[in-house]
Design a protein around this motif. Structure first.
Motif, mmCIF file in Angstrom:
data_model
loop_
_atom_site.group_PDB
_atom_site.id
_atom_site.type_symbol
_atom_site.label_atom_id
_atom_site.label_comp_id
_atom_site.label_asym_id
_atom_site.label_seq_id
_atom_site.Cartn_x
_atom_site.Cartn_y
_atom_site.Cartn_z
ATOM 1 N N ASP A 78 0.834 -1.197 0.000
ATOM 2 C CA ASP A 78 0.000 0.000 0.000
ATOM 3 C C ASP A 78 0.868 1.246 0.000
ATOM 4 O OD1 ASP A 78 0.973 0.302 2.556
ATOM 5 O OD2 ASP A 78 -0.911 -0.188 3.556
ATOM 6 N N ILE A 135 0.170 -6.081 1.024
ATOM 7 C CA ILE A 135 -1.274 -6.272 0.958
ATOM 8 C C ILE A 135 -1.592 -7.759 1.104
ATOM 9 C CG2 ILE A 135 -3.349 -6.011 -0.459
ATOM 10 C CD1 ILE A 135 -1.943 -3.653 -1.837
ATOM 11 N N ARG A 147 -7.234 -2.730 1.346
ATOM 12 C CA ARG A 147 -6.019 -2.372 0.608
ATOM 13 C C ARG A 147 -6.042 -2.910 -0.820
ATOM 14 N NH1 ARG A 147 -3.674 -3.040 5.864
ATOM 15 N NH2 ARG A 147 -2.588 -1.141 6.533
#
Length: 336
Positions: A258, A264, A271
């Motif tokens: 992110d 993520i 996200r």
């Protein structure tokens, strides 16, 4: 008899505080008047409830203790009155109501009819035609509304043979059986009175898990009547968004981390969607679209942790989640 108009909202709030959402929902379409008959020691408070069919019939068929509870609810804030009421007078007004909102009153009428014939208050041959027709409507209507209704007695004669075969010799045994049979469906039908169509129906996205999870969230909303059940709408909304993130996110195409450099995860819907969103709709011209989807996700996450969840919050969460799914589907080029 002198009359004064009563605010039905007061009665509904009182009944909701007692966790009697069934009685509260029966008053949603009602007009309530309070009157006093006689004078002096002979004075008596009268509560008149005017409602359209089939709500009026359901109110009139309630057992004595439930009718008394409604009378108490109507008078709950009138502390200056010297009189009390122990019953309600039900009057029919307006045109009959139909559609999914009538499942609750029909279930109550059906329940009380089964109890009445099982306790000698009505003769089966006098009401069996009405019972059989209503049983057919309820079976179809509950199935369409996603309400679990498992009354196996197609006729009152079936019900009679059942209690005889099971040795239900006392009225109390028969009452308890019927009330247990209807407890779940009645609780589920309460939501249909307050909001028979909570969200606009949208076309399936074609993402199987997304569509299936969204369907579960809608069914949960329709069946919910308590804080914990409304909170579950938020949990299911989160499952929808997880499935949505997994449907659009491609680690080979979108960011693996992110904006803060954090990796993520496979179930990190927030996200995943943000990474996909910033890839698909980047730049200042698209900031409102990104904000819309982010707000929908935040609302669902907020509700699942909200121990004081309400029907209104659950409806907002469901609508926001549905909207987010539709917006993502449009951006992704899915048919909508």
């Amino acid at each position: 008899m002198t009359h004064t108009h009563s605010d039905g909202e007061t009665a509904r709030e009182y009944l909701d505080s007692l966790r009697r959402g069934d009685l509260s929902a029966l008053l949603l379409h009602a007009q309530i008047d309070i009157g006093v008959t006689g004078s002096g020691y002979e004075a008596q408070m009268v509560v008149v409830v005017r409602a359209p069919q089939p709500f009026a019939e359901a109110l009139s068929k309630l057992p004595e203790h439930d009718r008394k509870r409604i009378a108490e609810a109507v008078l709950s804030k009138r502390t200056y009155d010297a009189y009390t009421a122990t019953d309600i007078i039900v009057k029919v007004v307006g045109d009959p109501i139909d559609g999914p909102t009538t499942l609750l009153p029909d279930l109550i009428i059906h329940r009380e009819m089964m109890i009445a014939v099982a306790t000698g208050q009505q003769q089966i041959q006098e009401v069996d035609d009405y019972y059989s027709a209503r049983q057919f409507r309820l079976t179809e209507g509950c199935a369409a509304a996603g309400i679990k209704y498992e009354n196996p007695h197609a006729s009152l004669w079936d019900w009679y043979n059942f209690w005889k075969a099971r040795g239900m010799d006392t009225y109390a045994d028969r009452r308890n059986y019927v009330r247990t049979l209807f407890a779940g469906p009645v609780a589920s039908a309460v939501g249909r009175v307050h909001n028979p169509s909570p969200v606009n129906e949208r076309e399936p996205t074609g993402w199987e898990r997304v569509d299936r999870s969204l369907g579960k969230a809608k069914a949960q909303f329709l069946a919910a009547s308590t804080e914990e059940e409304w909170q579950t709408v938020g949990l299911l909304g989160r499952e929808v968004l997880i499935s949505l993130g997994q449907a659009v996110y491609d680690r080979d195409v979108h960011w693996e981390t992110d904006e803060d450099g954090k990796k993520i995860g496979s179930t990190d819907a927030r996200r995943q969607l943000f990474a996909w969103l910033h890839h698909q709709m980047s730049g200042g011209d698209n900031k409102e679209i990104r904000a819309h989807i982010k707000a929908s996700i935040d609302l669902a996450v907020h509700l699942q942790h909200r121990r004081t969840a309400t029907r209104q919050l659950a409806a907002l969460c469901l609508e926001a989640t549905s909207s987010a799914v539709s917006v993502v589907a449009i951006i992704a080029g899915r048919p909508v």
